[in-house]
Every structure is written in structure tokens, then in C-alpha cells.
Write a protein that holds these residues in place. Structure first.
Motif, PDB file in Angstrom:
ATOM      1  N   GLY A 184      47.408 -30.637  60.407  1.00 36.31           N
ATOM      2  CA  GLY A 184      46.685 -29.587  61.270  1.00 36.31           C
ATOM      3  C   GLY A 184      45.290 -30.107  61.723  1.00 36.31           C
ATOM      4  O   GLY A 184      44.717 -29.289  62.385  1.00 36.31           O
ATOM      5  N   LYS A 185      44.849 -31.235  61.052  1.00 43.80           N
ATOM      6  CA  LYS A 185      43.665 -31.804  61.595  1.00 43.80           C
ATOM      7  C   LYS A 185      42.471 -30.710  60.932  1.00 43.80           C
ATOM      8  O   LYS A 185      41.467 -30.401  61.617  1.00 43.80           O
ATOM      9  CB  LYS A 185      43.429 -32.371  62.836  1.00 43.80           C
ATOM     10  CG  LYS A 185      44.206 -33.443  63.120  1.00 43.80           C
ATOM     11  CD  LYS A 185      44.161 -34.371  62.492  1.00 43.80           C
ATOM     12  CE  LYS A 185      45.034 -35.846  62.748  1.00 43.80           C
ATOM     13  NZ  LYS A 185      44.675 -36.928  61.788  1.00 43.80           N
ATOM     14  N   SER A 186      42.887 -30.072  59.790  1.00 40.89           N
ATOM     15  CA  SER A 186      41.720 -28.876  59.285  1.00 40.89           C
ATOM     16  C   SER A 186      40.469 -29.459  59.039  1.00 40.89           C
ATOM     17  O   SER A 186      40.314 -30.518  58.212  1.00 40.89           O
ATOM     18  CB  SER A 186      42.498 -28.093  58.463  1.00 40.89           C
ATOM     19  OG  SER A 186      43.856 -27.653  58.850  1.00 40.89           O
ATOM     20  N   GLY A 187      39.449 -28.794  59.484  1.00 38.51           N
ATOM     21  CA  GLY A 187      38.097 -28.901  58.996  1.00 38.51           C
ATOM     22  C   GLY A 187      36.923 -27.995  59.553  1.00 38.51           C
ATOM     23  O   GLY A 187      37.477 -27.233  60.696  1.00 38.51           O
ATOM     24  N   ILE A 188      35.947 -28.451  59.171  1.00 39.47           N
ATOM     25  CA  ILE A 188      34.613 -27.804  59.508  1.00 39.47           C
ATOM     26  C   ILE A 188      33.716 -29.126  59.971  1.00 39.47           C
ATOM     27  O   ILE A 188      33.370 -29.938  58.975  1.00 39.47           O
ATOM     28  CB  ILE A 188      34.136 -26.758  58.769  1.00 39.47           C
ATOM     29  CG1 ILE A 188      32.670 -26.149  59.318  1.00 39.47           C
ATOM     30  CG2 ILE A 188      33.834 -27.243  57.575  1.00 39.47           C
ATOM     31  CD1 ILE A 188      32.539 -24.771  58.658  1.00 39.47           C
ATOM     32  N   LEU A 189      32.872 -28.875  60.968  1.00 35.70           N
ATOM     33  CA  LEU A 189      31.889 -29.915  61.170  1.00 35.70           C
ATOM     34  C   LEU A 189      30.623 -29.288  61.624  1.00 35.70           C
ATOM     35  O   LEU A 189      30.814 -28.539  62.488  1.00 35.70           O
ATOM     36  CB  LEU A 189      32.362 -30.957  62.084  1.00 35.70           C
ATOM     37  CG  LEU A 189      31.417 -32.112  62.587  1.00 35.70           C
ATOM     38  CD1 LEU A 189      32.172 -33.161  62.974  1.00 35.70           C
ATOM     39  CD2 LEU A 189      30.586 -31.643  63.670  1.00 35.70           C
ATOM     40  N   VAL A 247      25.163 -27.322  66.069  1.00 35.43           N
ATOM     41  CA  VAL A 247      26.469 -26.397  66.418  1.00 35.43           C
ATOM     42  C   VAL A 247      27.117 -26.763  65.380  1.00 35.43           C
ATOM     43  O   VAL A 247      27.398 -27.859  64.389  1.00 35.43           O
ATOM     44  CB  VAL A 247      27.068 -27.052  67.652  1.00 35.43           C
ATOM     45  CG1 VAL A 247      27.759 -28.521  67.526  1.00 35.43           C
ATOM     46  CG2 VAL A 247      28.128 -26.027  68.272  1.00 35.43           C
ATOM     47  N   THR A 248      28.230 -25.650  64.893  1.00 33.17           N
ATOM     48  CA  THR A 248      29.289 -25.701  64.008  1.00 33.17           C
ATOM     49  C   THR A 248      30.694 -25.533  64.868  1.00 33.17           C
ATOM     50  O   THR A 248      30.911 -24.752  65.595  1.00 33.17           O
ATOM     51  CB  THR A 248      29.159 -24.617  62.882  1.00 33.17           C
ATOM     52  OG1 THR A 248      27.834 -24.374  62.727  1.00 33.17           O
ATOM     53  CG2 THR A 248      30.077 -24.531  62.143  1.00 33.17           C
ATOM     54  N   ILE A 249      31.507 -26.518  64.156  1.00 34.61           N
ATOM     55  CA  ILE A 249      32.876 -26.100  65.081  1.00 34.61           C
ATOM     56  C   ILE A 249      33.989 -26.254  63.986  1.00 34.61           C
ATOM     57  O   ILE A 249      33.641 -26.802  62.923  1.00 34.61           O
ATOM     58  CB  ILE A 249      33.271 -27.343  65.951  1.00 34.61           C
ATOM     59  CG1 ILE A 249      33.437 -28.779  65.236  1.00 34.61           C
ATOM     60  CG2 ILE A 249      32.225 -27.330  67.199  1.00 34.61           C
ATOM     61  CD1 ILE A 249      33.730 -29.849  66.316  1.00 34.61           C
ATOM     62  N   THR A 250      35.053 -25.621  63.992  1.00 35.98           N
ATOM     63  CA  THR A 250      36.053 -25.581  63.205  1.00 35.98           C
ATOM     64  C   THR A 250      37.502 -25.868  63.675  1.00 35.98           C
ATOM     65  O   THR A 250      37.467 -25.807  65.052  1.00 35.98           O
ATOM     66  CB  THR A 250      36.324 -24.181  62.424  1.00 35.98           C
ATOM     67  OG1 THR A 250      36.144 -23.149  63.358  1.00 35.98           O
ATOM     68  CG2 THR A 250      35.013 -23.859  61.357  1.00 35.98           C
ATOM     69  N   TYR A 251      38.271 -26.530  62.984  1.00 37.01           N
ATOM     70  CA  TYR A 251      39.654 -26.737  63.623  1.00 37.01           C
ATOM     71  C   TYR A 251      40.872 -26.445  62.562  1.00 37.01           C
ATOM     72  O   TYR A 251      40.586 -26.676  61.241  1.00 37.01           O
ATOM     73  CB  TYR A 251      39.631 -28.081  64.267  1.00 37.01           C
ATOM     74  CG  TYR A 251      40.720 -28.245  65.155  1.00 37.01           C
ATOM     75  CD1 TYR A 251      40.960 -27.833  66.620  1.00 37.01           C
ATOM     76  CD2 TYR A 251      41.967 -29.051  64.732  1.00 37.01           C
ATOM     77  CE1 TYR A 251      42.035 -28.000  67.361  1.00 37.01           C
ATOM     78  CE2 TYR A 251      42.956 -29.191  65.582  1.00 37.01           C
ATOM     79  CZ  TYR A 251      43.072 -28.726  66.762  1.00 37.01           C
ATOM     80  OH  TYR A 251      44.116 -29.013  67.844  1.00 37.01           O
ATOM     81  N   GLY A 252      41.967 -26.210  63.246  1.00 37.09           N
ATOM     82  CA  GLY A 252      43.116 -26.017  62.287  1.00 37.09           C
ATOM     83  C   GLY A 252      42.785 -24.870  61.240  1.00 37.09           C
ATOM     84  O   GLY A 252      42.417 -23.776  61.509  1.00 37.09           O
TER      85      GLY A 252
END
Length: 268
Positions: A96-101, A112-117
């Protein structure tokens, strides 16, 4: 078989075994870094400490915690830049390529903050706002290492909360978000006490005031009304458009058309 050919094959097999052994002995070399200091902001010791903290925060959660520094993003929106970076560098944990950057661009002082999965689920809009409220002031003060460590620590506690409670940290289950009994007493009790004191002082000064029971008591002396009539003239009606308001404290995480969550970012 030609002895030279046999020796060549043996040598190739030996070299392949050495390469495989080196890879197995150093698995960390194959892992992409979580703290990606492309700007060159941190010294070696600080970078190693932050990387270790990020690895600990990510471990066991199937969600990678990234901190990224870059120099300039040009005219690109910081959110679009961070999303492209995430995709192009194949970041995230698992299928799911889960993460927070969390990204900072030192040249333009953008963040900026982005999240995925799975990161979208684990980090609600409420929690991301809290995270940025803690980190951005440190960036503004130039405490970049403290900002990065604070961000990683908050991510760790957020992922731990999700793992322990089976639900993400949000406005309605934040153990530190409510006022509590003492907070309610402070917020409600103190203003009521002040109002009571003020009213008591004003009341004590109204010693000459007398209650009037007749309407004529409020008409000046000598004033006589010869004719009393009521005549209806018109009715005024004012219409004011009241647009529907978005739901407040709805909780959860919002995503864009690309499936990314997070914030729109800002400047520090």
C-alpha cells in the motif's frame, strides 16, 4: 572441459557468493533512508540520530515516517512537489506504500505534510494539524533538529496509539484534547465568580432605586395625553441568506484525487 573455462566459472561463482554474502551481512544498505536531508542541513551525528528515531517510529507499524529537506521547489506548489517526490522515489511501506512525509524547502521556507496508504488512516486531519502546530514554530526559530525530532516523536506516539486502540487519534478520543473537570471549573467557574462580584458591587450602589408599578410613574410630571391611538403602517421583513455550514469536528482524514492525505502546507 577446458581447464581455463572451469577456472573462470569457479571464479565467477566465488565472486557471486561474495556479493550475496555482503548483501546478507548488510541488509540496511538496501533500505532507503527515512530522513532524507537533500539540503545538507544536519551534520552526520544528528542525521544518524534522526534516522534511528525514524526507524524506531516506523518499526512494526507498516507505515514509514519520512522527514525531507530540500533547497528549492521553484514555482511548484509544496504539496504537489512532495507528492511527486513520494511517487518518483517509490516511498512507503508494503504494497500500500503507506507512509507520512513532512517536507521543508529551505530556499522558499515552505513546509507540508502528506500521507499515503495506511498513513492516511493513522494520521487524521486533526492529528496532522496538531503535529504542524508543534513543529512549525520550531522551524520558524531555526531549531531544525528539534523540529525534526519533535515530528518523529509525534509520529511515533500517533502510530502507537493506533496500534494500541485499534482506531486513529482524533478529536473525539484524544486523551489530551478535553478540558477535564479542572479545566471546566477554570473556564466556567472563574468567569461566573467575576460576574457575581461585579453584579454584587453594582447592586450595592443602587440604594436609591425604587420599583415603579404604574405606567404613569414613568411619564414626566405634567404630561397629559389627550388622544391615544394605534395605527398600523407597515411591516419590515429582511431576508438574509444563511449558507449551509460545513460539518465541524467531523473527524477522520480527507484525501485528494490521487489518494494522498495531509495538509496544504504553509510558510515558516
Amino acid at each position: 572441459m577446458n581447464p581455463h573455462t572451469h577456472c573462470l566459472r569457479s571464479l565467477c561463482a566465488f565472486l557471486a557468493a561474495l556479493v550475496l554474502a555482503a548483501c546478507l551481512a548488510c541488509p540496511a544498505l538496501a533500505d532507503a533512508p527515512l530522513v532524507r536531508d537533500e539540503y545538507g542541513l544536519f551534520d552526520a551525528d544528528t542525521l544518524a540520530q534522526l534516522e534511528s528515531s525514524a526507524e524506531d517510529a516506523s518499526a512494526g507499524h507498516d507505515c514509514d515516517v519520512y522527514f525531507l529537506t530540500v533547497n528549492s521547489i521553484g514555482d511548484t506548489d509544496q504539496r504537489a512537489y512532495a507528492k511527486n517526490y513520494y511517487v518518483q522515489n517509490d516511498l512507503g511501506s508494503g504494497n500500500g506504500k503507506s507512509g507520512i512525509l513532512f517536507m521543508i524547502a529551505l530556499g522558499s521556507r515552505k513546509y507540508v505534510t502528506i500521507t499515503y496508504g495506511g498513513g492516511v488512516t493513522a494520521f487524521t486531519d486533526y492529528r496532522i494539524e496538531q503535529l504542524e502546530d508543534e513543529v512549525v514554530p520550531l522551524l520558524s526559530d531555526g531549531d531544525y533538529a528539534d523540529a525534526a525530532q519533535t515530528y518523529i516523536d509525534l509520529c511515533a506516539s500517533t502510530l502507537d496509539f493506533y496500534a494500541e486502540n485499534g482506531e486513529p487519534l482524533d478529536y473525539d478520543n484524544d486523551p489530551d484534547g478535553g478540558l477535564g473537570l479542572i479545566g471546566i471549573l477554570i473556564v466556567v467557574g472563574i468567569p461566573m465568580l467575576i460576574a457575581a462580584v461585579v453584579c454584587g458591587i453594582l447592586y450595592s450602589r443602587m440604594k436609591t432605586a425604587q420599583l415603579k408599578t404604574e405606567a404613569d410613574d414613568y411619564i414626566g410630571a405634567g404630561l397629559k395625553l389627550r388622544v391615544k391611538t394605534d395605527r398600523y403602517t407597515h411591516t419590515d421583513r429582511v431576508e438574509v441568506y444563511d449558507p449551509p455550514q460545513p460539518e465541524s469536528d467531523s473527524g477522520g482524514s480527507t484525501t485528494d484525487s490521487d489518494g494522498f492525505g495531509g495538509s496544504s502546507g504553509g510558510s515558516f
